[in-house]
Design a protein around this motif. Structure first.
Motif, short mmCIF file in Angstrom:
data_model
loop_
_atom_site.label_atom_id
_atom_site.label_comp_id
_atom_site.label_asym_id
_atom_site.label_seq_id
_atom_site.Cartn_x
_atom_site.Cartn_y
_atom_site.Cartn_z
N GLU A 86 0.82 -1.22 0.00
CA GLU A 86 0.00 0.00 0.00
C GLU A 86 0.85 1.27 0.00
OE1 GLU A 86 -2.46 -0.66 3.38
OE2 GLU A 86 -3.67 -2.15 2.35
N TRP A 92 7.60 5.20 -4.40
CA TRP A 92 7.84 5.40 -5.84
C TRP A 92 7.87 6.89 -6.18
CZ3 TRP A 92 5.00 7.53 -9.89
CH2 TRP A 92 5.49 7.25 -11.18
N LEU A 93 6.96 7.65 -5.59
CA LEU A 93 6.92 9.10 -5.84
C LEU A 93 8.22 9.75 -5.37
CD1 LEU A 93 3.25 9.96 -4.86
CD2 LEU A 93 4.26 10.24 -7.12
N THR A 96 11.11 8.54 -7.65
CA THR A 96 11.02 8.99 -9.05
C THR A 96 11.10 10.51 -9.17
OG1 THR A 96 9.66 7.07 -9.56
CG2 THR A 96 9.58 8.90 -11.13
N ALA A 101 15.65 8.40 -9.24
CA ALA A 101 16.47 7.22 -8.99
C ALA A 101 16.49 6.24 -10.16
CB ALA A 101 15.97 6.50 -7.74
N VAL B 56 8.71 1.79 -15.02
CA VAL B 56 7.88 2.98 -14.82
C VAL B 56 8.61 3.87 -13.81
CG1 VAL B 56 5.61 3.89 -14.25
CG2 VAL B 56 5.82 1.56 -15.09
N GLY B 57 9.06 5.01 -14.25
CA GLY B 57 9.81 5.89 -13.36
C GLY B 57 11.04 5.19 -12.84
N SER B 58 11.18 5.16 -11.51
CA SER B 58 12.40 4.61 -10.90
C SER B 58 12.36 3.10 -10.71
CB SER B 58 12.61 5.24 -9.53
OG SER B 58 13.00 6.56 -9.68
N ALA B 59 11.26 2.48 -11.00
CA ALA B 59 11.16 1.07 -10.64
C ALA B 59 10.67 0.20 -11.79
CB ALA B 59 10.22 0.91 -9.44
N VAL B 61 8.12 -2.32 -12.43
CA VAL B 61 6.89 -2.67 -11.73
C VAL B 61 6.18 -3.79 -12.48
CG1 VAL B 61 4.69 -1.73 -10.91
CG2 VAL B 61 6.69 -0.27 -11.00
N VAL B 84 1.59 -5.01 -8.38
CA VAL B 84 0.71 -3.86 -8.57
C VAL B 84 -0.52 -4.31 -9.37
CG1 VAL B 84 0.57 -1.64 -9.77
CG2 VAL B 84 2.61 -2.22 -8.46
N VAL B 110 -2.91 0.74 -7.13
CA VAL B 110 -2.62 -0.05 -5.93
C VAL B 110 -3.80 0.16 -4.98
CG1 VAL B 110 -1.10 -0.40 -3.96
CG2 VAL B 110 -0.12 0.19 -6.18
N ALA B 111 -4.57 -0.90 -4.79
CA ALA B 111 -5.74 -0.80 -3.92
C ALA B 111 -5.31 -0.46 -2.50
CB ALA B 111 -6.50 -2.12 -3.93
N GLY B 112 -5.98 0.49 -1.89
CA GLY B 112 -5.69 0.83 -0.50
C GLY B 112 -4.57 1.84 -0.33
N ALA B 113 -4.03 2.33 -1.44
CA ALA B 113 -2.89 3.25 -1.32
C ALA B 113 -3.33 4.69 -1.05
CB ALA B 113 -2.04 3.20 -2.59
N THR B 116 -1.81 8.96 -2.09
CA THR B 116 -0.50 8.79 -2.74
C THR B 116 -0.63 7.85 -3.94
OG1 THR B 116 0.08 7.02 -1.22
CG2 THR B 116 0.87 9.23 -0.67
N ILE B 119 -2.07 9.97 -6.75
CA ILE B 119 -1.06 10.88 -7.31
C ILE B 119 -0.06 10.10 -8.16
CG2 ILE B 119 0.82 12.48 -6.74
CD1 ILE B 119 -0.79 13.20 -4.19
N SER B 120 0.37 8.96 -7.65
CA SER B 120 1.37 8.19 -8.40
C SER B 120 0.79 7.68 -9.71
CB SER B 120 1.92 7.03 -7.56
OG SER B 120 0.89 6.14 -7.27
N VAL B 123 1.00 10.61 -12.02
CA VAL B 123 2.39 10.87 -12.40
C VAL B 123 2.89 9.83 -13.40
CG1 VAL B 123 4.77 11.01 -11.52
CG2 VAL B 123 2.93 12.10 -10.26
N ALA B 124 2.48 8.59 -13.21
CA ALA B 124 2.95 7.50 -14.08
C ALA B 124 2.26 7.50 -15.44
CB ALA B 124 2.74 6.16 -13.39
#
Lengths: 335, 164
Positions: A86, A92-93, A96, A101, B56-59, B61, B84, B110-113, B116, B119-120, B123-124
């Protein structure tokens, strides 16, 4: 490992709790008795104050003892995969947007089973790899794969401690690392610890484990592969001026808190940041992490390897990789 | 968050289907995908499972995904089992003249996130949308190239037809 009950008992014996308070008041009154009537009155008042002071001190010591007991304990079940999942977007935010990173070759970590990831530590108490690496590991292998990180006791004692524990952070000790490895988990250690993480910014491109070979002995005793992980950029998140080893000795923090350093840096928002105990706002330096191929000490160095030889080899390959990453960087912070 | 991109490919639905249904081709046309590994006994079809990762971005996924809809020459959809949350869909529809409309849908989160997570996802989105567009371009190029190659092979096999 230290049991909370034992630590609380020790705290009691050392003057904590009610028993300690009573003993303190009587000895104070006795010492004041030779001063006569005025001395008696003073002794009564003083005894009362001493009573209260000792009770408060005893209470604090008792609480500290219990807190230390909690901090030093570790339970593999503290790690919570659902919680990690969760919170992946938050990590990640940060990774990124703030650190831009880049994590290379995560595939070098063996697909399954126990493994010891050994990293160089950067960025002071706001270490970027502590966010980026668990994120990369969790998204690559899934939060279902157990992954633990050994952390300094003071980090786990901080308000962030409970949050970090759910991520898999444990107090740094051989016992905890062994327990996690035997359960088949991946374990991340930063052998350089506080010594390396607070090194001056101009030593940012140097791997410095301060001769700590414990991770090699751990890998040998548990017969697991070592996966070196190299990070660059963390030492650019502030201007680290000095480890302040002299300050740690002067204040006896080295003995009382296992702190070999009290770092001095220029960092936001404090400007002059001594100790870094409250953390700082890291500059958005580009962080690059490279995961190197695994090293099997037994395969490479024979049946009974010399820990020092393995240590030198690991340091060597990490330094070589760090030099390569440093050569790619054009500007500080920007990357 | 759901993304949706489409293109027209000058090839029959069958040719496109044969290409996308083969997991061995995934890394050749799916932009940003760094891993597409068969982890089930079944290589393709309903119930086939893959371990996939996308940058995706830094990771990187992804996670374990399973094909949940497999309607030859029309629809193939997958859903995440671990990692994810994601759902993907290839949708093929003939538009006449041996041309096919190919649609690539991708939903993730992401369920329950909470906030954030939202927003992610925002952003993605641009980076993932680029991956979707690029994947369609690559698929179009590869399939159309394959069609030309097949047509040329057919012409060579029957030289009298071309000379006539």
């Amino acid at each position: 490992m230290a049991d909370p009950a034992i630590l609380a008992e020790r705290a009691k014996k050392n003057g904590g709790g009610e028993a300690g308070a009573g003993e303190g008041s009587s000895s104070f009154a006795e010492r004041m008795a030779p001063l006569g009537v005025a001395g008696d009155a003073f002794a009564r008042v003083g005894g009362g104050v001493a009573d209260a002071a000792t009770a408060v001190a005893g209470g604090i010591v008792g609480r500290v003892g219990r807190r230390i007991g909690q901090v030093l304990s570790a339970d593999l079940d503290d790690r919570d995969p659902d919680y990690i999942r969760e919170n992946l977007p938050l990590s990640w935010l940060a990774a990124t947007l703030w650190y831009r990173a880049e994590v290379r070759n995560m595939g070098n970590v063996p697909e399954r089973g126990a493994v010891l990831l050994v990293g160089n530590h950067t960025g002071g108490n706001m270490s970027p790899e502590v966010i980026v690496l668990p994120l990369a590991f969790s998204t690559y292998f899934g939060v279902e794969r157990p992954f633990y990180q050994l952390a300094h006791n003071l980090v786990l004692a901080s308000p962030l401690g409970p949050f970090l524990r759910r991520y898999g952070a444990m107090p740094a000790s051989h016992e905890h690392a062994r327990e996690a490895l035997r359960s088949g988990a991946a374990v991340l250690v930063f052998p350089g610890g506080d010594w390396e993480v607070h090194r001056p910014s101009w030593e940012g491109n140097r791997v410095d484990f301060a001769g700590r070979t414990g991770f090699v002995k751990l890998a040998l005793s548990e017969n697991v592969e070592i996966v070196p992980v190299v990070t660059i950029g963390g030492q650019e998140t502030a201007l680290f001026l000095s480890r302040g080893a002299w300050l740690a000795k002067l204040t006896r923090a080295d003995r009382l808190l296992r702190l070999k350093v009290i770092p001095i840096s220029l960092a936001l928002p404090w400007i002059l940041n001594v100790g870094d105990l409250l953390g700082h706002l890291p500059l958005p330096a580009k962080i690059t992490i490279e995961v190197l191929p695994p090293i099997d000490p037994h395969e490479r160095f024979g049946h009974e390897p010399d820990p020092d030889e393995v240590y030198e080899h690991v340091i060597g390959v990490m330094q070589e990789a760090l030099d390569g990453l440093a050569a790619e960087r054009r500007f500080p912070v920007i990357g | 968050m759901r993304l949706n991109e489409s293109t027209i490919v000058s090839a029959s639905p069958k040719l496109i289907w044969d290409y996308i249904a083969d997991p061995g081709n995934a890394l050749h046309y799916m932009s940003g995908v760094t891993r597409w590994e068969v982890v089930s006994e079944r290589r393709s079809g309903l119930g086939a499972r893959y371990r996939m990762l996308i940058q995706v971005g830094s990771a990187e996924v992804g996670g374990l995904i399973e094909v949940v809809e497999f309607s030859p020459e029309r629809d193939m959809a997958w859903s995440s089992v671990t990692g994810v949350d994601q759902r993907g869909r290839w949708r093929l529809r003939g538009v006449g003249g041996s041309r096919t409309r190919v649609e690539f849908r991708f939903a993730y989160g992401v369920a329950g996130a909470g906030i954030t997570g939202y927003i992610s996802e925002l952003v993605a989105a641009p980076s993932l949308r680029r991956h979707l567009r690029r994947s369609l371009q690559l698929l179009k190029r590869q399939v159309e190239h394959e069609r030309l190659r097949r047509d040329a092979a057919a012409r060579q096999a029957t030289p009298e037809a071309t000379t006539a």
